[in-house]
Structures are given as C-alpha cells and as structure tokens.
Design an enzyme around this catalytic site. Structure first.
Site, PDB file in Angstrom:
ATOM      1  N   CYS A 195       9.734   1.140   3.728  1.00 37.83           N
ATOM      2  CA  CYS A 195      10.622   0.045   4.126  1.00 37.83           C
ATOM      3  C   CYS A 195      12.040   0.534   4.368  1.00 37.83           C
ATOM      4  O   CYS A 195      12.876  -0.219   4.829  1.00 37.83           O
ATOM      5  CB  CYS A 195      10.610  -1.035   3.066  1.00 37.83           C
ATOM      6  SG  CYS A 195      11.288  -0.429   1.525  1.00 37.83           S
ATOM      7  N   SER A 204       5.035  -7.219   3.188  1.00 38.31           N
ATOM      8  CA  SER A 204       5.566  -7.558   4.515  1.00 38.31           C
ATOM      9  C   SER A 204       6.329  -8.886   4.465  1.00 38.31           C
ATOM     10  O   SER A 204       6.093  -9.718   3.583  1.00 38.31           O
ATOM     11  CB  SER A 204       4.410  -7.645   5.512  1.00 38.31           C
ATOM     12  OG  SER A 204       3.500  -8.631   5.060  1.00 38.31           O
ATOM     13  N   GLU A 216       8.867  -4.564  13.224  1.00 45.38           N
ATOM     14  CA  GLU A 216       8.651  -3.467  12.276  1.00 45.38           C
ATOM     15  C   GLU A 216       7.360  -2.768  12.688  1.00 45.38           C
ATOM     16  O   GLU A 216       6.268  -3.303  12.491  1.00 45.38           O
ATOM     17  CB  GLU A 216       8.509  -4.011  10.844  1.00 45.38           C
ATOM     18  CG  GLU A 216       8.335  -2.897   9.836  1.00 45.38           C
ATOM     19  CD  GLU A 216       8.104  -3.377   8.408  1.00 45.38           C
ATOM     20  OE1 GLU A 216       7.419  -4.386   8.195  1.00 45.38           O
ATOM     21  OE2 GLU A 216       8.612  -2.697   7.498  1.00 45.38           O
ATOM     22  N   LYS A 237      -1.022  -6.541  -9.636  1.00 46.21           N
ATOM     23  CA  LYS A 237      -2.037  -6.682  -8.577  1.00 46.21           C
ATOM     24  C   LYS A 237      -1.702  -5.609  -7.545  1.00 46.21           C
ATOM     25  O   LYS A 237      -0.831  -5.787  -6.696  1.00 46.21           O
ATOM     26  CB  LYS A 237      -1.953  -8.081  -7.967  1.00 46.21           C
ATOM     27  CG  LYS A 237      -3.251  -8.612  -7.359  1.00 46.21           C
ATOM     28  CD  LYS A 237      -3.831  -7.769  -6.254  1.00 46.21           C
ATOM     29  CE  LYS A 237      -3.105  -7.970  -4.939  1.00 46.21           C
ATOM     30  NZ  LYS A 237      -3.544  -7.014  -3.891  1.00 46.21           N
ATOM     31  N   PHE A 258       0.810  -1.229   0.000  1.00 48.07           N
ATOM     32  CA  PHE A 258       0.000   0.000   0.000  1.00 48.07           C
ATOM     33  C   PHE A 258       0.840   1.275   0.000  1.00 48.07           C
ATOM     34  O   PHE A 258       0.370   2.333  -0.387  1.00 48.07           O
ATOM     35  CB  PHE A 258      -0.945   0.006   1.218  1.00 48.07           C
ATOM     36  CG  PHE A 258      -0.271   0.397   2.516  1.00 48.07           C
ATOM     37  CD1 PHE A 258      -0.034   1.734   2.824  1.00 48.07           C
ATOM     38  CD2 PHE A 258       0.150  -0.570   3.426  1.00 48.07           C
ATOM     39  CE1 PHE A 258       0.599   2.100   4.009  1.00 48.07           C
ATOM     40  CE2 PHE A 258       0.790  -0.215   4.605  1.00 48.07           C
ATOM     41  CZ  PHE A 258       1.014   1.119   4.888  1.00 48.07           C
ATOM     42  N   GLU A 309      -5.036  -3.656  -2.335  1.00 46.60           N
ATOM     43  CA  GLU A 309      -6.466  -3.354  -2.284  1.00 46.60           C
ATOM     44  C   GLU A 309      -6.736  -2.108  -1.443  1.00 46.60           C
ATOM     45  O   GLU A 309      -7.821  -1.538  -1.490  1.00 46.60           O
ATOM     46  CB  GLU A 309      -7.269  -4.562  -1.770  1.00 46.60           C
ATOM     47  CG  GLU A 309      -6.990  -4.980  -0.331  1.00 46.60           C
ATOM     48  CD  GLU A 309      -5.774  -5.902  -0.174  1.00 46.60           C
ATOM     49  OE1 GLU A 309      -4.777  -5.704  -0.897  1.00 46.60           O
ATOM     50  OE2 GLU A 309      -5.823  -6.797   0.688  1.00 46.60           O
TER      51      GLU A 309
HETATM   52  P1  NAD Z   1       1.243  -6.788   2.833  1.00 48.72           P
HETATM   53  O1  NAD Z   1       2.246  -7.880   2.868  1.00 48.72           O
HETATM   54  O2  NAD Z   1       0.132  -6.830   3.798  1.00 48.72           O
HETATM   55  O3  NAD Z   1       0.551  -6.718   1.375  1.00 48.72           O
HETATM   56  C1  NAD Z   1       1.308  -6.661   0.200  1.00 48.72           C
HETATM   57  C2  NAD Z   1       0.507  -7.265  -0.949  1.00 48.72           C
HETATM   58  O4  NAD Z   1       0.261  -8.641  -0.684  1.00 48.72           O
HETATM   59  C3  NAD Z   1      -0.853  -6.619  -1.161  1.00 48.72           C
HETATM   60  O5  NAD Z   1      -1.066  -6.500  -2.540  1.00 48.72           O
HETATM   61  C4  NAD Z   1      -1.829  -7.607  -0.530  1.00 48.72           C
HETATM   62  O6  NAD Z   1      -3.075  -7.643  -1.186  1.00 48.72           O
HETATM   63  C5  NAD Z   1      -1.127  -8.938  -0.691  1.00 48.72           C
HETATM   64  N1  NAD Z   1      -1.347  -9.860   0.425  1.00 48.72           N
HETATM   65  C6  NAD Z   1      -1.513  -9.563   1.740  1.00 48.72           C
HETATM   66  N2  NAD Z   1      -1.625 -10.685   2.472  1.00 48.72           N
HETATM   67  C7  NAD Z   1      -1.530 -11.714   1.606  1.00 48.72           C
HETATM   68  C8  NAD Z   1      -1.574 -13.139   1.763  1.00 48.72           C
HETATM   69  N3  NAD Z   1      -1.735 -13.718   2.952  1.00 48.72           N
HETATM   70  N4  NAD Z   1      -1.426 -13.900   0.655  1.00 48.72           N
HETATM   71  C9  NAD Z   1      -1.265 -13.343  -0.552  1.00 48.72           C
HETATM   72  N5  NAD Z   1      -1.220 -11.995  -0.765  1.00 48.72           N
HETATM   73  C10 NAD Z   1      -1.356 -11.204   0.302  1.00 48.72           C
HETATM   74  O7  NAD Z   1       2.045  -5.419   2.936  1.00 48.72           O
HETATM   75  P2  NAD Z   1       1.473  -3.943   3.077  1.00 48.72           P
HETATM   76  O8  NAD Z   1       0.924  -3.762   4.440  1.00 48.72           O
HETATM   77  O9  NAD Z   1       0.617  -3.601   1.915  1.00 48.72           O
HETATM   78  O10 NAD Z   1       2.817  -3.079   2.922  1.00 48.72           O
HETATM   79  C11 NAD Z   1       3.666  -2.782   3.991  1.00 48.72           C
HETATM   80  C12 NAD Z   1       4.809  -3.752   4.069  1.00 48.72           C
HETATM   81  O11 NAD Z   1       5.528  -3.759   2.842  1.00 48.72           O
HETATM   82  C13 NAD Z   1       5.824  -3.364   5.127  1.00 48.72           C
HETATM   83  O12 NAD Z   1       6.252  -4.533   5.794  1.00 48.72           O
HETATM   84  C14 NAD Z   1       6.962  -2.753   4.328  1.00 48.72           C
HETATM   85  O13 NAD Z   1       8.231  -2.811   4.946  1.00 48.72           O
HETATM   86  C15 NAD Z   1       6.926  -3.594   3.099  1.00 48.72           C
HETATM   87  N6  NAD Z   1       7.580  -2.940   1.967  1.00 48.72           N
HETATM   88  C16 NAD Z   1       8.783  -3.419   1.598  1.00 48.72           C
HETATM   89  C17 NAD Z   1       9.472  -2.814   0.565  1.00 48.72           C
HETATM   90  C18 NAD Z   1      10.819  -3.310   0.169  1.00 48.72           C
HETATM   91  O14 NAD Z   1      11.341  -2.830  -0.823  1.00 48.72           O
HETATM   92  N7  NAD Z   1      11.423  -4.249   0.872  1.00 48.72           N
HETATM   93  C19 NAD Z   1       8.913  -1.712  -0.093  1.00 48.72           C
HETATM   94  C20 NAD Z   1       7.657  -1.260   0.304  1.00 48.72           C
HETATM   95  C21 NAD Z   1       6.988  -1.887   1.351  1.00 48.72           C
END
Ligand code: NAD
Length: 490
Positions: free
Chosen positions: A286, A231, A381, A178, A154, A181
């Site tokens: 991140c 994440s 985190e 994708k 997000f 959401e």
């Molecule tokens: P998230 O893991 O909750 O969601 C990321 C994506 O995965 C979304 O599109 C979501 O719909 C999907 N998703 C969520 N749960 C899922 C599941 N169980 N199975 C399949 N798909 C699933 O992450 P978020 O809250 O949207 O973003 C924040 C996180 O992203 C933080 O941990 C941040 O550090 C990380 N992040 C990392 C980087 C990097 O470059 N390492 C960059 C940006 C964000």
C-alpha cells in the site's frame, strides 16, 4: 536465494481456545511462486466465530487482571521464538504471498518492531494522576476493551497482523485474527508460537475464511473493536457495518501513491528510490509508488529508471503476483493505457519467469510513460509492479493532482532543494510524506496511517495513536477527607 518448496500441504485450521480445530470445509491455497497447492484453508462461518468469541470472552477477565509486566513476559518470549524460526517463517511467507525471501524476512522484522513498541508499554504507559482540588485527586488508566478482532490482507502475511495483535493483547484484550484466505499459512505458525510463548487459551485465536467469517466477527455483539487492513471498497463497507453496530473501527484501505521528481533531484537517490518503491513486493504494497509526477525536464532520470527497472531479475530481485486474477487486472490496466495513447517504456509482460518456477504468476517491472491524469492507469490502484508517469509543468500542477486523488497514503518528493521539500511536506494531502524516500513508512514509535479513502477511522494502526484505538481510558476521581477549599466539586 529463491524460495524452497514445503514438504507437505498444510491444513490451515482455526486456532481456538489453545488448540487447532478442524473445519467442515476447506479451500485451496496456491503459491504464486509455483502455481502449486501448498495448503488448505478453513472456511469459517457463524459457529466457528461463536466458538472463538466464547473462548475469548472466557479468557478475558483473567487476562485483563494480569499485570502488564506479566503480559509482556509472554510477548518477549514470542519475539524470541519468532527470531529463532525467522528463516523458516520468511520462506513460508514468501512462498504463500509471492515475495522474495529477503522481502518476507524484512516484513517479519518490521512486524517485530511493533512487538518491541508493545513491549515498551510496560514502562511508558503508566497512566496519570494529579491533585485537581485540595484533597481531590483525578487519575486515569488505560483499560482493555474486551474481545477484539483484526482482519488482514494478503500482501504482508506476518507484518500486517503484527501491526495489531501485539499491541491489542499487551493492553489486555483478547484478539481474534482473521488472516487473508490467500495467505493463511504464516499465521498457523504464529499461532503455534503465541501458544508456546505462554499466552493463555483464548487470548490469541485464529478464525480463517473469507467474507462470511468477517461479517460474523463484525456483527457479533461481544466483539468490541474491529481493525481492518485491505482494499478501499471493503474497508469502507466494513467501517460502515461496524460503526452501525456502535463499535469502534479502524479500517485501512488501498492507495495510489504519488511520487514527485523535480529537475534538481539527485539522480542516484531518485533512481534507486523510485525503482525500489514500485518494484518492491512486486508493487503489491500500500506504500508502493504508483504515479510519478515528472515535474519539468527530468528525462535523464526517467531514462535511468527505465534502464534499472528493466534489468531486474524475477525471483531473486522481484517477486510474483498473488494470483491469476490479479495478474489479469494488471495486464488489463497496461493494455488500457496503451490503447489510450500512453507509451509503454518498459514492458514487464515480456519478462522471463525464474527457472523452475514457470507455472507461477509473474510479470516484470512496467513503466507507462506520457499518461494523462484522466487515464485509468493514473487513477486506479493497479497493485502490481507498474508505475505510471504523468508529465507536469510545475510543482503547483503536481500538488493539484495529488490533492485530487481520492486515496491518501503516501506522497514523496525527490529534490535537493529544502524549500521544495518543505513546500511538499506542508501542502501534501496524504497521511505519510517522504523526502528522497520512495516508501515513506514511519518506523516505530511513529505511527502508520493514511488519510482520505486510505483510512476510515480516526486513529493510526501502530504507534502511540493505536493505544487509543485498542483501549479505553478510565477516569477515577477520589476524595478521602472533607475538601478544604470550596469549588463546584465540593
Ligand atoms: P481485500 O480487501 O480483498 O481483503 C482484505 C481482507 O478482507 C481479507 O482478509 C479478505 O478475506 C477480507 N474480505 C475481502 N472481501 C471482503 C468482503 N466483501 N467482506 C468482508 N471481508 C472481505 O484486500 P487484499 O487484496 O487482501 O489486499 C490488498 C489491498 O490491501 C490493497 O488495496 C492494498 O493497498 C491494501 N492494503 C492497505 C494497507 C494500508 O495500510 N492502508 C496495507 C496493506 C494492504
């Protein structure tokens, strides 16, 4: 400037085969700024994914046969269209992700830098050939993989998707995005602009939704590669899932970035660097500083950090938190630190929301001081505008804590001593190192990617390294006449 409300609630449909397609089911999209519904996002399942994969599979043979110089003309146009709409797009991204307008704009521009890198491939990435025996030549060229997917978090609605699709499509792949959401609106306009720029139907598509959509994409036999940013638990699970199907996967996860401040640090640079790092994007990035290791006597700097952070104004200088459950997680982390004896030096729970946006999701910058390394706030985190300070006696102690962290995105050191900077750069275990920089994001053409549990997979997501991920090398060995030397090739 604060954000402007949109005039209508947008349906965030899937974009398949060059058109927006209505879904059977939608869920609400709520703005962190206002607490109001600003959109409805398609909840996709197997059928929707199948539709997009079929269109991509159909588009692929023609797209891969399109010369790279022709593919890039469309990306040039896309870049132009994004710049024309920059302020509008920044407002949408800010409104849906909780960013300030300036942060949202910067995110789009950083995304465009990746497009500019992709545009340079037409001149840079010409493959290679040489005569390996008399009369025998070997040649390699980069070929696309086919239908590929990118799953985004997000916190950067425009930039993180743009880490992936400009490079993937320029290399000749058909890409299915994708989006998160929680922030699907920006991608709607990006899809419109990709279409307007002339990308053929099926080359760039959107499938919205959550876990179901992601799993269907990963499991689909015709999807050849999976890029993921989100994440750590999800990154780890999806990496295992994709690779169990024999697919290539690159899954970037969460972080707990360490920031070392030593007594000789320049006060002005350090205060600005630390505060910008943990409050920028309200700590929801991140690369945000999350744990400050105060080496020796640096109270004069900590006092200034506290003073600067507590003077920040919500709305104009710091954005909102994505949703109420994230806000609750941040509150719990602060309360837990307090309960275990840490000192709340600056308490963002008392901050005032910006006028007119009282129903949004707000918390001010928070500094937790005198934490111990075993406390939750020093390890998890938090993903909010919170920095935890752990006091250590020397650099070795600080580096031992850095090495112990399971996360591996960024480590920064603030110092005026070159030897200290060199020591940290040489010994840090994280993937991206900063010296007097709070957010050490490499700019193009340098690639972005962490280590340890912040990245599953071998390549980086941008820069030269990403070419290896989104393409495969074909090797061609040729002989047109009898070989004039006798080797094992004869
Ligand atoms: P998230 O893991 O909750 O969601 C990321 C994506 O995965 C979304 O599109 C979501 O719909 C999907 N998703 C969520 N749960 C899922 C599941 N169980 N199975 C399949 N798909 C699933 O992450 P978020 O809250 O949207 O973003 C924040 C996180 O992203 C933080 O941990 C941040 O550090 C990380 N992040 C990392 C980087 C990097 O470059 N390492 C960059 C940006 C964000």
């Amino acid at each position: 400037m604060l954000v402007e409300r949109l005039k209508t609630v947008r349906d965030c449909d899937n974009f398949v085969n060059g058109v927006f397609v209505k879904a059977k089911q939608y869920s609400d999209v709520v703005s962190p700024w206002t607490g109001e519904i600003i959109g409805r996002v398609a909840v996709s399942g197997r059928e929707d994914v199948q539709g997009a994969v079929t269109a991509a599979t159909k588009a692929f043979p023609t797209w891969r046969a399109t010369p790279i110089k022709e593919r890039t003309t469309k990306l040039f146009k896309f870049r132009e269209l994004v710049l024309e709409k920059l302020d509008f797009l920044a407002n949408v991204a800010a409104l849906e992700a909780g960013k300030t307008f300036a942060e949202a704009k910067a995110g789009i521009l950083k995304g465009l830098e990746v497009s500019e890198f992709a545009l340079s491939l037409q001149n840079m990435d010409s493959g290679g050939a040489m005569e390996v025996s008399r009369g025998v030549t070997c040649e390699y060229r980069r070929e696309p993989l086919g239908v590929v997917t990118g799953i985004a978090p997000f916190n950067f609605p425009a930039m993180v998707p743009m880490w992936m699709y400009p490079i993937a499509v320029t290399l000749g792949n058909c890409f299915i995005l994708k989006p998160s959401e929680k922030v699907p609106l920006t991608s709607q306009w990006m899809a419109e602009l990709m279409h307007a720029a002339g990308f053929p139907a099926g080359v760039f598509q959107l499938v919205n939704g959550g876990r179901d959509a992601v799993e269907c994409l990963i499991d689909h036999p015709d999807v050849k590669a999976v890029g993921f940013v989100g994440s750590t638990p999800v990154a780890k699970a999806l990496y295992a899932r994709a690779t169990s199907h024999g697919k290539r996967a690159l899954c970037l996860g969460g972080a707990k970035n360490h920031l070392l401040v030593v007594p000789d640090a320049d006060e002005k640079i350090t205060v600005r660097g630390v505060v910008d790092s943990f409050t920028g994007c309200a700590g929801q990035r991140c690369m945000a500083a999350s744990l400050m290791l105060a080496v020796g006597s640096v109270d004069h700097i900590i006092n200034k950090i506290a003073q600067t952070a507590s003077s920040l104004e919500l709305g104009s200088q710091m954005g909102a938190i994505i949703d109420n459950s994230a806000l609750a997680r941040i509150h719990t982390a602060i309360a837990d630190a307090e309960k275990h004896g840490a000192k709340i030096l600056v308490d963002g729970r008392k901050a005032n929301p910006p006028k007119g946006f009282e129903k949004g999701c707000w918390i001010g910058p928070t500094i937790i001081d005198r934490a111990t390394p075993d406390m939750q706030c020093a390890q998890m985190e938090i993903f909010g505008p919170v920095i935890t300070i752990v006091r250590v006696n020397n650099l070795s102690e600080a580096m031992a804590l850095e090495a112990k962290s399971p996360f591996g995105n960024a480590t920064s050191v603030f110092t005026t001593n070159g030897a200290v900077a060199r020591f940290v750069a040489d010994h840090a275990t994280n993937g991206m190192i900063g010296v007097n920089i709070g957010v050490p994001v490499p700019r193009e053409p340098f690639s972005f990617g962490g280590s340890k549990e912040s990245k599953f997979g071998t390549c980086d997501i941008t820069g030269e390294s990403s070419l290896e991920f989104w393409s495969q090398r074909k090797k061609i060995t040729m002989k047109w006449a009898e070989q004039s030397d006798a080797t094992w090739m004869s």
